[in-house]
Motif scaffolding. Structure first.
Motif, PDB file in Angstrom:
ATOM      1  N   LEU B 192     -68.376  88.330  -0.457  1.00 17.41           N
ATOM      2  CA  LEU B 192     -66.935  88.273  -0.672  1.00 17.41           C
ATOM      3  C   LEU B 192     -66.453  89.631  -1.166  1.00 17.41           C
ATOM      4  O   LEU B 192     -67.133  90.258  -1.982  1.00 17.41           O
ATOM      5  N   PRO B 193     -65.269  90.093  -0.734  1.00 15.92           N
ATOM      6  CA  PRO B 193     -64.718  91.319  -1.307  1.00 15.92           C
ATOM      7  C   PRO B 193     -64.675  91.201  -2.839  1.00 15.92           C
ATOM      8  O   PRO B 193     -64.338  90.137  -3.373  1.00 15.92           O
ATOM      9  N   GLY B 194     -65.022  92.293  -3.508  1.00 12.22           N
ATOM     10  CA  GLY B 194     -65.126  92.284  -4.967  1.00 12.22           C
ATOM     11  C   GLY B 194     -63.876  91.771  -5.670  1.00 12.22           C
ATOM     12  O   GLY B 194     -63.954  90.987  -6.618  1.00 12.22           O
ATOM     13  N   LEU B 195     -62.702  92.167  -5.155  1.00 10.76           N
ATOM     14  CA  LEU B 195     -61.477  91.771  -5.837  1.00 10.76           C
ATOM     15  C   LEU B 195     -61.225  90.279  -5.727  1.00 10.76           C
ATOM     16  O   LEU B 195     -60.484  89.702  -6.519  1.00 10.76           O
ATOM     17  N   LEU B 196     -61.832  89.637  -4.709  1.00 10.69           N
ATOM     18  CA  LEU B 196     -61.701  88.182  -4.614  1.00 10.69           C
ATOM     19  C   LEU B 196     -62.783  87.486  -5.450  1.00 10.69           C
ATOM     20  O   LEU B 196     -62.554  86.413  -6.007  1.00 10.69           O
ATOM     21  N   SER B 201     -62.658  81.084  -8.430  1.00 12.57           N
ATOM     22  CA  SER B 201     -62.245  79.697  -8.682  1.00 12.57           C
ATOM     23  C   SER B 201     -60.826  79.427  -8.169  1.00 12.57           C
ATOM     24  O   SER B 201     -60.425  78.278  -8.008  1.00 12.57           O
ATOM     25  N   LYS B 202     -60.059  80.492  -7.908  1.00  9.86           N
ATOM     26  CA  LYS B 202     -58.687  80.292  -7.424  1.00  9.86           C
ATOM     27  C   LYS B 202     -58.575  80.364  -5.910  1.00  9.86           C
ATOM     28  O   LYS B 202     -57.484  80.201  -5.364  1.00  9.86           O
ATOM     29  N   LEU B 203     -59.679  80.633  -5.226  1.00 11.96           N
ATOM     30  CA  LEU B 203     -59.590  80.864  -3.781  1.00 11.96           C
ATOM     31  C   LEU B 203     -59.464  79.563  -3.000  1.00 11.96           C
ATOM     32  O   LEU B 203     -60.102  78.564  -3.311  1.00 11.96           O
ATOM     33  N   PHE B 204     -58.631  79.602  -1.991  1.00 12.66           N
ATOM     34  CA  PHE B 204     -58.541  78.485  -1.053  1.00 12.66           C
ATOM     35  C   PHE B 204     -58.449  79.077   0.348  1.00 12.66           C
ATOM     36  O   PHE B 204     -57.611  79.951   0.610  1.00 12.66           O
ATOM     37  N   GLU B 246     -70.029  80.609   0.660  1.00 10.26           N
ATOM     38  CA  GLU B 246     -69.549  80.838  -0.702  1.00 10.26           C
ATOM     39  C   GLU B 246     -69.055  79.559  -1.372  1.00 10.26           C
ATOM     40  O   GLU B 246     -68.636  79.581  -2.530  1.00 10.26           O
ATOM     41  N   GLY B 247     -69.065  78.480  -0.618  1.00  9.60           N
ATOM     42  CA  GLY B 247     -68.572  77.223  -1.182  1.00  9.60           C
ATOM     43  C   GLY B 247     -67.085  77.246  -1.512  1.00  9.60           C
ATOM     44  O   GLY B 247     -66.654  76.693  -2.533  1.00  9.60           O
ATOM     45  N   ILE B 248     -66.298  77.890  -0.660  1.00 12.82           N
ATOM     46  CA  ILE B 248     -64.842  77.960  -0.882  1.00 12.82           C
ATOM     47  C   ILE B 248     -64.167  76.785  -0.179  1.00 12.82           C
ATOM     48  O   ILE B 248     -64.363  76.583   1.017  1.00 12.82           O
ATOM     49  N   PRO B 249     -63.374  76.001  -0.907  1.00 14.59           N
ATOM     50  CA  PRO B 249     -62.694  74.872  -0.258  1.00 14.59           C
ATOM     51  C   PRO B 249     -61.750  75.387   0.825  1.00 14.59           C
ATOM     52  O   PRO B 249     -61.122  76.428   0.650  1.00 14.59           O
ATOM     53  N   HIS B 250     -61.672  74.673   1.935  1.00 12.38           N
ATOM     54  CA  HIS B 250     -60.832  75.177   3.025  1.00 12.38           C
ATOM     55  C   HIS B 250     -60.395  74.042   3.941  1.00 12.38           C
ATOM     56  O   HIS B 250     -61.013  72.980   3.980  1.00 12.38           O
ATOM     57  N   ILE B 251     -59.303  74.273   4.657  1.00 16.86           N
ATOM     58  CA  ILE B 251     -58.818  73.310   5.650  1.00 16.86           C
ATOM     59  C   ILE B 251     -58.333  74.059   6.888  1.00 16.86           C
ATOM     60  O   ILE B 251     -58.026  75.248   6.830  1.00 16.86           O
ATOM     61  N   ALA B 252     -58.257  73.307   7.991  1.00 13.65           N
ATOM     62  CA  ALA B 252     -57.744  73.874   9.240  1.00 13.65           C
ATOM     63  C   ALA B 252     -56.249  73.614   9.328  1.00 13.65           C
ATOM     64  O   ALA B 252     -55.773  72.524   9.009  1.00 13.65           O
TER      65      ALA B 252
END
Lengths: 276, 276
Positions: B192-196, B201-204, B246-252
Motif C-alpha cells: 500500500l502507498p505509505g500515506l494510505l 483503518s479508514k480505507l474503503f 491488505e484486507g481492505i473492505p470493498h464493494i463493486a
C-alpha cells in the motif's frame, strides 16, 4: 424509564432512504417534545436478518420501558411478519399505501424484494453523475466555456452557498449547474460581466445576510479583510443592487437548508426537475 | 384516454422531498406496467395556491380521463381540504401516520405549516456544508494532510465512482470522506502507498466491472491507453488483488446508485450515519 426518550428504527430491504425520509419528516412534528434515538437497518432481506432486527427491537423495548417506533419499507411478507412480531409500533409504508395505490392504478404492484429501491435506472445514474461532474468542472468560475451546456449558472459572492446548491441540484435532480463567484472587481463595474451577460437567461443569484457571511468567512480566513464586517456588508449590498438592476431572480440562503434553497430555485426559475 | 398513463402530483407546504421520495418508492412497484407523468408543487401554503393546484388536478383528470394520484405532506387543514376536494386519489402522509404516531408517543404533533420540512437545523446545515467542503478539498488525492480529520478515505482506480460517493456521504450524512485515486504506480508496488498505510483503518475500496469502466473512460478520453480494455482489466485486477491482500473492505459500484453504494459502505464499515 424515560417517557420522553424513544428508540426509532428505520428498516428496509433496500437502502432505507424512503423509510428514513418519511420517518424524519413525521418525527420533526414532535421535536422538542420527545427525544429520539435513531437507528437504520438497510438490506434486511433474509429471515435471519429479520430475526436479528426483531431481537434488537425487543432489547430496546426492555431497556426503554417503552415500545420503539418502527418505520419500514419491507416488501417480503415473511420478513415483514418477523419484524412486526417484535414489541414495537410499526408504521408500514408499503402495507399502508400499496393497496389503495393498486386499486387506483388498477394494476398489481411488483412487491419484489429490494425492487422498491432500484428507482435509479442506469440512465438516471449516468445523468446524475454527469451532472455532478459538470458541477465540479464548472465550479467557482473555474471554466466558462461550457456555459452553453449549463441548465443554470448560479452567481453570488464568495461563501454564500453556491457550490453545495449546484451539487445538490446535480445529485438530486440531474440538473447541470455551473457557478460563478462575483468578485469585488465584478461588483465595481456598473454592468454585468460580459461572460455572464451572454447567458443572462440562465443566471440565478444567491444572497446571504452579511452578518452570517462574516461568520462563515471568518472560519475560513480569520482576521482577513475578506471576512471583515465592512467587506461583507459592501459585497452583499452591491450584489443585491446588481440583481435588482439587472432583473436577475435571486433568493437568500441564510438559515435555509440546501434542499430548501434548491427547491425555491426550481420554483422561481421554472427549471424542470428530472425524476431519476 | 390511456389507462396506462397517469398523472402524479407531489404536493407539499415545504420542499416536497418527503412526498417525492415516498411516492417514487411506491410508484417503482408499478414500473413497466404504468407510465407516470410526474409533477411537484412545493410551498403550497396558502388557500390561493391550494385552489390553483386543485384546478391543475381537475384539469389533468379531464385530460387523462382518469383521476390523478396525489402524494401530499400538507399540514394545514384548510389547505389540505381544498386540495382533497379535487378529482384525484389522495395519499396523505400526515393524515395517515400522524394519528398513530401521536398515540404511540403519547404526545401531540406540531402540525405547523412548513414545520415538517425544517428538519435541517442550523447545526445540521453547517455540518453538511463542512463535510461537502471537506470532500471537495480532499478530492482525488488533491491533499493528504487532512486525512487525520477524515472519517473515511475512499480509494479506487480513476472513474470508479469515488467522488460522487464522497459527496453523497457528505450531503446526506455529514460524513467527512476524502478520496484517493490508485494509479498504475501505486498498483505496481507490492505494498500500500505509505500515506494510505498510516490510515489503513479508514480505507474503503471501490471496484467496478472493467468493461463498464472502459465505457466510462472512453467517454472522457476516447481511444486512449487509459480507456483501453487491457488497461482497465489490468487496473481492476490489481486493485482487487490489493484489497484482498491488505484486507481492505470493498464493494463493486457497477450498476448501483450512489445511494446504494453509500448505504453498503456504511453497513460494511459500521460508520455511524448522522441524522441531520
Amino acid at each position: 424509564m424515560n417517557e420522553k426518550r424513544r428508540t426509532i428504527f428505520f428498516i428496509s430491504d433496500g437502502t432505507g432512504i424512503t423509510a428514513e425520509t418519511l420517518g424524519q419528516s413525521l418525527l420533526s412534528q414532535f421535536e422538542s417534545k420527545v427525544e429520539f434515538d435513531r437507528q437504520t437497518y438497510p438490506y434486511v432481506d433474509t429471515l435471519e436478518k429479520a430475526q436479528q432486527v426483531r431481537d434488537e427491537i425487543n432489547h430496546a423495548e426492555q431497556r426503554d420501558g417503552m415500545p420503539p417506533i418502527i418505520f419500514d419499507t419491507l416488501v417480503d411478507p415473511q420478513v415483514r411478519d418477523t419484524v412486526s412480531s417484535a414489541n414495537g409500533v410499526m408504521l408500514d409504508v408499503f402495507q399502508t399505501f400499496l393497496k389503495p395505490l393498486e386499486t387506483a392504478l388498477m394494476s398489481e404492484s411488483a412487491y419484489s424484494v429490494g425492487r422498491s429501491h432500484s428507482v435509479n435506472t442506469h440512465r438516471g445514474y449516468e445523468r446524475r453523475i454527469e451532472a455532478v461532474n459538470f458541477a465540479l468542472d464548472n465550479d467557482d468560475g473555474a471554466r466558462i466555456r461550457y456555459y452553453d451546456q449549463a441548465d443554470l449558472i448560479v452567481i453570488g459572492v464568495s461563501r454564500c452557498g453556491k457550490t453545495p446548491t449546484c451539487l445538490y441540484l446535480a445529485m438530486q435532480f440531474g440538473i447541470k449547474a455551473a457557478n460563478y463567484p462575483l468578485t469585488e472587481e465584478d461588483l465595481d463595474s456598473p454592468q454585468l460581466p460580459g461572460l455572464l451577460r451572454k447567458h443572462k437567461s440562465k443566471l440565478f443569484g444567491l444572497t446571504i445576510d452579511p452578518v452570517r457571511l462574516q461568520a462563515i468567512r471568518a472560519q475560513r480566513k480569520p482576521d482577513s479583510r475578506y471576512a471583515s464586517s465592512h467587506q461583507c456588508h459592501f459585497e452583499v449590498n452591491e450584489v443585491e443592487a446588481m440583481y435588482r438592476r439587472e432583473g436577475i431572480p435571486h433568493i437568500a440562503t441564510t438559515d435555509q437548508s440546501v434542499e430548501e434553497i434548491s427547491t425555491q430555485l426550481l420554483a422561481t426559475t421554472g427549471l424542470k426537475r428530472q425524476y431519476l
